[in-house]
Design an enzyme around this catalytic site. Structure first.
Site, PDB file in Angstrom:
ATOM      1  N   ASN B  76       0.824  -1.204   0.000  1.00  0.00           N
ATOM      2  CA  ASN B  76       0.000   0.000   0.000  1.00  0.00           C
ATOM      3  C   ASN B  76       0.858   1.254   0.000  1.00  0.00           C
ATOM      4  O   ASN B  76       2.005   1.245   0.464  1.00  0.00           O
ATOM      5  CB  ASN B  76      -0.942  -0.005   1.205  1.00  0.00           C
ATOM      6  CG  ASN B  76      -0.322   0.639   2.412  1.00  0.00           C
ATOM      7  OD1 ASN B  76      -0.490   1.832   2.647  1.00  0.00           O
ATOM      8  ND2 ASN B  76       0.432  -0.135   3.188  1.00  0.00           N
ATOM      9  N   PHE B 136       6.863   4.902  13.821  1.00  0.00           N
ATOM     10  CA  PHE B 136       8.193   5.157  13.289  1.00  0.00           C
ATOM     11  C   PHE B 136       8.508   4.148  12.173  1.00  0.00           C
ATOM     12  O   PHE B 136       9.644   3.739  11.976  1.00  0.00           O
ATOM     13  CB  PHE B 136       9.261   5.038  14.388  1.00  0.00           C
ATOM     14  CG  PHE B 136       9.132   6.053  15.484  1.00  0.00           C
ATOM     15  CD1 PHE B 136       8.428   7.250  15.274  1.00  0.00           C
ATOM     16  CD2 PHE B 136       9.717   5.842  16.730  1.00  0.00           C
ATOM     17  CE1 PHE B 136       8.306   8.190  16.299  1.00  0.00           C
ATOM     18  CE2 PHE B 136       9.601   6.783  17.739  1.00  0.00           C
ATOM     19  CZ  PHE B 136       8.900   7.955  17.538  1.00  0.00           C
ATOM     20  N   CYS B 138       6.237   3.763   8.963  1.00  0.00           N
ATOM     21  CA  CYS B 138       5.648   3.903   7.638  1.00  0.00           C
ATOM     22  C   CYS B 138       6.736   4.225   6.606  1.00  0.00           C
ATOM     23  O   CYS B 138       7.419   5.237   6.721  1.00  0.00           O
ATOM     24  CB  CYS B 138       4.604   5.019   7.702  1.00  0.00           C
ATOM     25  SG  CYS B 138       3.483   4.972   6.326  1.00  0.00           S
ATOM     26  N   THR B 204       5.424  -2.052   7.656  1.00  0.00           N
ATOM     27  CA  THR B 204       5.540  -2.671   6.324  1.00  0.00           C
ATOM     28  C   THR B 204       6.943  -2.532   5.733  1.00  0.00           C
ATOM     29  O   THR B 204       7.735  -1.705   6.167  1.00  0.00           O
ATOM     30  CB  THR B 204       4.531  -2.037   5.356  1.00  0.00           C
ATOM     31  OG1 THR B 204       4.747  -0.629   5.354  1.00  0.00           O
ATOM     32  CG2 THR B 204       3.112  -2.351   5.772  1.00  0.00           C
ATOM     33  N   CYS B 346       4.148 -42.423  -0.006  1.00  0.00           N
ATOM     34  CA  CYS B 346       4.777 -41.819  -1.186  1.00  0.00           C
ATOM     35  C   CYS B 346       3.897 -42.006  -2.425  1.00  0.00           C
ATOM     36  O   CYS B 346       3.440 -43.106  -2.717  1.00  0.00           O
ATOM     37  CB  CYS B 346       6.141 -42.457  -1.418  1.00  0.00           C
ATOM     38  SG  CYS B 346       6.974 -41.842  -2.891  1.00  0.00           S
ATOM     39  N   CYS B 356      16.885 -32.782  -4.942  1.00  0.00           N
ATOM     40  CA  CYS B 356      18.109 -33.210  -4.264  1.00  0.00           C
ATOM     41  C   CYS B 356      19.216 -33.429  -5.297  1.00  0.00           C
ATOM     42  O   CYS B 356      20.359 -33.010  -5.113  1.00  0.00           O
ATOM     43  CB  CYS B 356      17.857 -34.486  -3.469  1.00  0.00           C
ATOM     44  SG  CYS B 356      19.231 -34.927  -2.382  1.00  0.00           S
ATOM     45  N   CYS B 382      23.002 -38.223   2.455  1.00  0.00           N
ATOM     46  CA  CYS B 382      22.012 -37.325   3.071  1.00  0.00           C
ATOM     47  C   CYS B 382      22.657 -36.501   4.180  1.00  0.00           C
ATOM     48  O   CYS B 382      23.242 -37.046   5.117  1.00  0.00           O
ATOM     49  CB  CYS B 382      20.841 -38.134   3.638  1.00  0.00           C
ATOM     50  SG  CYS B 382      19.599 -37.093   4.455  1.00  0.00           S
ATOM     51  N   CYS B 392       7.958 -31.934  -0.583  1.00  0.00           N
ATOM     52  CA  CYS B 392       7.057 -33.090  -0.721  1.00  0.00           C
ATOM     53  C   CYS B 392       5.601 -32.643  -0.594  1.00  0.00           C
ATOM     54  O   CYS B 392       5.240 -31.948   0.349  1.00  0.00           O
ATOM     55  CB  CYS B 392       7.362 -34.131   0.356  1.00  0.00           C
ATOM     56  SG  CYS B 392       6.265 -35.576   0.256  1.00  0.00           S
TER      57      CYS B 392
END
Lengths: 454, 433
Positions: B76, B136, B138, B204, B346, B356, B382, B392
């Protein structure tokens, strides 16, 4: 030969069973095309699988996750290019492929939710975009000076011709009919190819150029395989199956007993479907897609009672489970284990058909139980398969087996300069998508052969 | 039913869900609707000096959406209130009178001179508000005029302005921080030094949403030209959570109460903020995307969650997860996780394998025996990175399982329950011996 025209038989066979409007509604798109937001949401459902099972299941090797990713990013031209570069008839295949047995059956989403990604509808969304907007995706390479004859302007022949044209060759396509397209034009159920889509797609494909069309040219009549081999550097046979199997019953040529293929071709070509003669009680003999197509379309034309009579059990039926369900949804009765015994007629027309009741055995054979069943019939459609017209082929030392042309994996026949594909080859599976793949593979092989050492 | 009542700096509210200072709290009409819907409190849209500011008459908002048009991020360029000071005061006074059990905090933004604070703070407090929130944060428009984020980015200014506000206010003062800084600890400590009673964060984040693919201008624009705006919504929550946790675990600021802001959309997001050290949460984007009714699920969801955890009040949840947040250098390098694929669950999509293989450690093998696809973890490769779990599509199909004993087949090292971290690692040139 049977009489392939239906004659009016009072209330039993008549036209205008439904109003023009009702018939128009009945023959509208089987599946409405996806809107943009529907397509984006459906595309998001694709998991972008590695070594994707859907692609493996596609007879024409379309990179399914690849084109869906492009839909997801609004890159519709990229999506269509991925599809059409593997399958130039991607638009028609999106409409008539039995996706439930091919790509969508392989979708991993079936594993946990039984709801595959709607690959067919997404493919249509992408291909419609380039066809409707005339986006040119292919151009011809430098002219090779080679010329190739293609016999048959169906999916196999045109697929072959298009690929050969892209590769720079010059093609002449011969077809016995007046209109191009083969079964795309004359065979596929009307509600799968609405708004003259088959011709729209052909126009798009042939826009590549380099393809000369000769209609009204039938192999063995106006043209011969011998001459073609002499005149051209290579020949591709995509002539399909020119004639249908018969019941071989005594009075098969009585009025009201007709070939389903012939009736469907008429139905596709007529602009006033309400004027077609339609039976009140219809029996369809057969168990394949043609049987389903004629049964469903008869219902849509206003037939009261439509029964498919199939010799074997449900699981042996060539029509997919989805197609069988489609028939049942349209109130078509499917009766299994009925083998044609005799046609019963009144003075002028068939009135009923008697069947032997069969039983399937564990070894796959079927045997008569001794019982019989009679179904009332004003029209009997024969949908028990088609066969190759071998006149014009047999004399050329072309190897045939089981009445079909024998080819190797490159779709090359026993003749040095002849390739073949589509329904006319041995192991052809009667699918548009497979015919397109045959044409493509043959074109690649022809190109390799003709450009060797070049 | 767990007690959802909240007591933040002595400001009581029936639940910890407040509406942040923003368009939803711009005027009495909206705030009344919010309270009717069940919100616990509001921070009234930021007040400033008269003459009041003006806004553009074109797009103030735009979104980043998923393909099903769910809002993921929101931006905005609206400024502070564009209504006269006295109109706001009159409405605030009436609203507080009508809703005495709800929290009403005045968000304020004044220039860096004491006179302005001296002039405005007492008049605002006179409306009966429960506290001040100093904007403090914007990042657009007001910062060009030396306010908002322009203050929040300079710790000395924060301290100074906080001192001025504290000098003229008797109610609690919350300082709302900007995330457009390098390290949130500096502004947080400045708040403390200035005497702030609490901080709220995050405001923001500076952002441009995208370009217009037809005109190749930024998007959106006001008649062809645009400017950066403040980014918020679900997408910013992780950034906010980190900043909240940093303040909550910093020695100097750990007792400084925090109001958590940034992408709170459901009660789960609130649990995140509360557990990481916030005492309540403020919401804006979710309300602007779905309307005020979403607070109903926030309340029942949080209450049910507390019940399931055997907690009687929100207070018991606050800060629960803070002790689990530490510096990287203190992570236990002797701990070894391995990915485990539940073959029953799976669906064979192969995403774990390809990510991977392409981008990580080649630790998921693929075999395809005539269409029978099997994906298996190679423990010798791994590293326990969690990438496979992260991509996954199936819940709990791949999990990270800690090795309790034996030898890590990748490194050949024996698994030990003795922790060891980077501070003592042999490769660390600065290791403590």
């Amino acid at each position: 030969m049977s009489n392939n025209k239906l004659k009016s038989e009072g209330v039993n066979i008549q036209s205008h069973r439904l109003s023009k409007k009702e018939i128009e509604d009945n023959f509208s798109d089987l599946h409405a095309p996806l809107t943009q937001i529907e397509a984006l949401i459906e595309a998001d459902r694709c998991y972008f699988c590695y070594d994707a099972p859907c692609t493996k299941a596609c007879p024409s090797d379309i990179d399914v996750p690849g084109f869906i990713q492009s839909i997801r990013s609004d890159n519709l031209t990229g999506a269509a290019e991925k599809i059409l570069s593997e399958n130039i008839f991607g638009g028609m295949c999106a409409r008539d492929c039995p996706t439930e047995e091919l790509c969508q059956q392989a979708c991993v989403r079936n594993d946990h939710e039984d709801k595959p990604v709607e690959i067919g509808l997404l493919q249509r969304y992408a291909t419609d975009s380039v066809l409707d907007n005339g986006v040119k995706l292919f151009s011809r390479k430098k002219d090779t000076g080679k010329s190739i004859a293609v016999v048959g302007a169906g999916p196999a022949g045109i697929s072959c011709a298009h690929r050969l044209s892209v590769l720079g060759h010059n093609i002449t396509v011969y077809d016995a009919k007046d209109k191009l397209g083969g079964l795309n034009e004359y065979g596929i159920a009307a509600y799968k190819s609405t708004h003259d889509f088959a011709q729209q797609e052909l126009d798009y494909i042939l826009d590549i150029g380099g393809i000369n069309i000769e209609t009204g040219m039938e192999l063995g009549k106006q043209i011969t395989l011998d001459d073609l081999q002499k005149q051209f550097d290579a020949v591709f046979l995509g002539c399909g199956l020119g004639t249908v199997n018969q019941l071989n019953l005594d009075n098969e040529n009585i009025s009201g007993v007709i070939d389903a293929v012939e009736y469907i071709a008429n139905l596709r070509q007529t602009s006033n479907k309400d004027e077609l003669m339609v039976g009140k009680n219809i029996v369809v003999v057969g168990g394949g897609m043609t049987a389903i197509d004629i049964a469903v379309q008869s219902k849509l034309l206003g037939a009261e009672q439509v029964t498919i009579a199939y010799r074997r059990g449900k699981n042996a039926m060539a029509a997919s489970e989805y197609e069988q369900a489609l028939a049942k949804k349209h109130d078509v009765q499917i009766q299994y284990h009925l083998s044609p015994k005799q046609l019963i007629s009144n003075e002028s027309n068939v009135s009923a058909m008697e069947f032997d009741v069969m039983k399937s055995h564990n070894d796959g054979s079927i045997k008569a139980t001794g019982e019989s069943l009679t179904l009332k019939a004003d029209v009997v459609f024969k949908a028990i398969g088609q066969k190759l017209v071998t006149e014009g082929l047999a004399d050329n030392n072309l190897e045939l087996e089981k009445g079909r042309i024998v080819v190797d994996k490159n779709r090359k026949t026993s003749l040095t300069k002849v390739w073949a594909g589509g329904d006319c080859i041995l192991d052809g599976d009667n699918l548009t998508v497979s015919a397109v793949q045959d044409g493509k593979l043959a074109a690649i092989s022809i190109n390799e052969t003709l450009t060797q050492g070049a | 039913m767990a007690d959802l009542t909240s007591n933040f700096l002595g400001i009581k509210s029936p639940n910890p869900f407040w509406l942040a200072s923003a368009p939803p709290t711009d005027k009495a009409y909206n705030v009344n609707r919010a309270f009717e819907a069940g919100w616990g409190g509001v921070s009234w849209k930021t007040l400033g000096e008269d003459p009041h500011i003006v806004n553009v008459n074109g797009p103030r908002y735009s979104t980043m959406m998923s393909n099903d048009r769910r809002v993921i991020g929101f931006n905005n360029i609206e400024l502070i209130t564009d209504r006269p000071f006295q109109v706001n005061l009159k409405e605030m006074r009436q609203v507080k009178r009508d809703w005495p059990d709800r929290a009403l905090v005045a968000s304020v933004m004044f220039p860096m001179n004491e006179e302005s604070w001296a002039k405005h703070i007492p008049i605002i407090e006179d409306t009966g508000i429960d506290g001040f929130e100093l904007n403090f944060g914007c990042p657009h428009g007001m910062s060009e005029r030396g306010m908002g984020a322009a203050v929040g980015q300079v710790p000395e200014y924060i301290k100074q302005a906080t001192e001025w506000c504290k000098k003229y206010a008797t109610v609690p003062v919350i300082v709302k921080l900007t995330p457009n800084i390098t390290d949130v600890i500096y502004p947080a400590e400045a708040c403390l030094e200035g005497g702030a009673d609490a901080v709220s964060l995050i405001n923001t984040i500076n952002s441009i949403m995208r370009v217009d693919y037809d005109s190749l201008t930024m998007f959106p624009t006001t008649g062809g030209m645009g400017t950066h705006g403040g980014y918020c919504g679900e997408a910013v929550k992780p950034i906010a959570l980190n900043m909240v946790a940093e303040i909550a675990r910093n020695e100097k600021t750990k007792n400084l109460p925090i109001s958590g802001i940034g992408g709170v959309t459901t009660w789960k997001d609130a649990v995140d903020f509360l557990a990481l050290g916030a005492s309540n949460v403020q919401v804006c984007t979710a309300a602007m995307v779905y309307g005020f009714k979403i607070v109903e699920d926030m309340k029942t969801g949080l209450s049910n969650f507390l019940d399931e955890k055997g907690m009687n009040s929100v207070d018991e949840l606050i800060g629960k997860a803070v002790p689990s947040v530490t510096d990287w250098k203190f992570l236990n390098l002797n701990h070894v996780d391995k990915a485990v694929i539940d073959q029953e669950k799976c669906i064979k999509c192969g995403r774990c394998h390809i990510v991977c293989e392409d981008t990580s450690h080649q630790a998921i093998n693929y075999s395809n025996d005539e269409g029978n696809r099997v994906f298996t973890v190679d423990d010798t490769e791994c590293v326990g990175c969690n990438l496979c779990v992260s991509v996954c599509p199936i819940v709990d199909c791949i999990t990270m399982v800690a090795m309790e004993s034996g030898t890590d087949p990748r490194t050949g090292k024996v698994i030990t329950s003795e922790p060891a971290d980077w501070t003592t690692h042999e490769n660390n040139p600065l290791k403590v011996s």
